[in-house]
Design a protein around this motif. Structure first.
Motif, PDB file in Angstrom:
ATOM      1  N   GLN A 177       0.849  -1.187   0.000  1.00 21.20           N
ATOM      2  CA  GLN A 177       0.000   0.000   0.000  1.00 21.20           C
ATOM      3  C   GLN A 177       0.883   1.233   0.000  1.00 21.20           C
ATOM      4  O   GLN A 177       1.809   1.344   0.794  1.00 21.20           O
ATOM      5  CB  GLN A 177      -0.907  -0.009   1.231  1.00 21.20           C
ATOM      6  N   TYR A 183      -1.106   1.102  10.626  1.00 22.83           N
ATOM      7  CA  TYR A 183      -1.347  -0.008   9.690  1.00 22.83           C
ATOM      8  C   TYR A 183      -1.040  -1.374  10.308  1.00 22.83           C
ATOM      9  O   TYR A 183      -0.981  -2.373   9.595  1.00 22.83           O
ATOM     10  CB  TYR A 183      -0.511   0.187   8.420  1.00 22.83           C
ATOM     11  N   GLU A 207      -2.851  -3.454  12.243  1.00 22.94           N
ATOM     12  CA  GLU A 207      -3.897  -4.476  12.113  1.00 22.94           C
ATOM     13  C   GLU A 207      -3.998  -4.987  10.687  1.00 22.94           C
ATOM     14  O   GLU A 207      -4.155  -6.184  10.462  1.00 22.94           O
ATOM     15  CB  GLU A 207      -5.235  -3.909  12.588  1.00 22.94           C
ATOM     16  N   GLU A 208      -3.900  -4.086   9.704  1.00 23.80           N
ATOM     17  CA  GLU A 208      -3.958  -4.510   8.305  1.00 23.80           C
ATOM     18  C   GLU A 208      -2.774  -5.405   7.951  1.00 23.80           C
ATOM     19  O   GLU A 208      -2.916  -6.372   7.218  1.00 23.80           O
ATOM     20  CB  GLU A 208      -3.970  -3.298   7.367  1.00 23.80           C
ATOM     21  N   ALA A 209      -1.602  -5.059   8.468  1.00 16.50           N
ATOM     22  CA  ALA A 209      -0.391  -5.813   8.161  1.00 16.50           C
ATOM     23  C   ALA A 209      -0.291  -7.087   8.998  1.00 16.50           C
ATOM     24  O   ALA A 209       0.477  -7.992   8.664  1.00 16.50           O
ATOM     25  CB  ALA A 209       0.837  -4.955   8.391  1.00 16.50           C
ATOM     26  N   ASN A 210      -1.058  -7.172  10.083  1.00 20.04           N
ATOM     27  CA  ASN A 210      -1.061  -8.335  10.962  1.00 20.04           C
ATOM     28  C   ASN A 210       0.352  -8.655  11.483  1.00 20.04           C
ATOM     29  O   ASN A 210       0.795  -9.796  11.445  1.00 20.04           O
ATOM     30  CB  ASN A 210      -1.674  -9.540  10.246  1.00 20.04           C
ATOM     31  N   ILE A 239       1.494  -5.336   3.251  1.00 20.54           N
ATOM     32  CA  ILE A 239       0.325  -5.951   3.854  1.00 20.54           C
ATOM     33  C   ILE A 239       0.218  -7.364   3.287  1.00 20.54           C
ATOM     34  O   ILE A 239       0.033  -7.521   2.079  1.00 20.54           O
ATOM     35  CB  ILE A 239      -0.954  -5.131   3.561  1.00 20.54           C
ATOM     36  N   SER A 294      -4.370 -12.216   2.501  1.00 17.91           N
ATOM     37  CA  SER A 294      -5.109 -13.136   3.389  1.00 17.91           C
ATOM     38  C   SER A 294      -5.536 -14.376   2.651  1.00 17.91           C
ATOM     39  O   SER A 294      -5.852 -14.387   1.540  1.00 17.91           O
ATOM     40  CB  SER A 294      -6.345 -12.449   3.949  1.00 17.91           C
TER      41      SER A 294
END
Length: 127
Positions: free
Chosen positions: A71, A88, A90-93, A124, A127
């Motif tokens: 991103q 970022y 949570e998005e990237a975990n 990112i 999933s």
């Protein structure tokens, strides 16, 4: 008549010894120069080793690129790598510190200094 000191012109004169060799100042100057030379030599050697390893790290990121979505983010006033990583996370975990390191590697940053208007890539995972 006072004669406090009579000079005997036939007496042996004190011989001044001439010092041959290295003086203390010359030795110190030599040691400083020698140390500086080897410091610069080691910096050059380790800098070339670091450049070689940085290229391998970037190749590893590119090799793992198919499993990543990247991103693009424009840095705003007051942003830091840490703040972007928290934003970022949570998005990237990933945890924040690991995300900071990933951002540095992907964007080829040498340190954590970023500037407003700069465009950064945030990794990112898919999933």
């Amino acid at each position: 008549m006072h004669a406090t000191h009579l000079h005997n012109r036939f007496a042996k004169k004190e011989v001044r010894r001439v010092r041959f060799g290295v003086t203390r100042g010359q030795a110190i100057l030599f040691l400083i120069t020698f140390s500086l030379f080897f410091y610069l030599l080691t910096e050059l050697v380790f800098a070339s080793v670091a450049e070689g390893s940085a290229g391998k790290e970037n190749e590893a990121v590119v090799a793992s690129a198919p499993s990543l979505i990247v991103q693009e983010v424009t840095v705003r006033e007051g942003d830091s790598l840490w703040k972007l990583s928290v934003r970022y996370q949570e998005e990237a975990n990933m945890d924040v510190q690991r995300l900071v390191e990933e951002i540095k590697v992907i964007n080829e940053l040498e340190d954590v200094v970023i500037y407003p208007g700069q465009t950064l890539l945030i990794p990112i995972p898919q999933s």
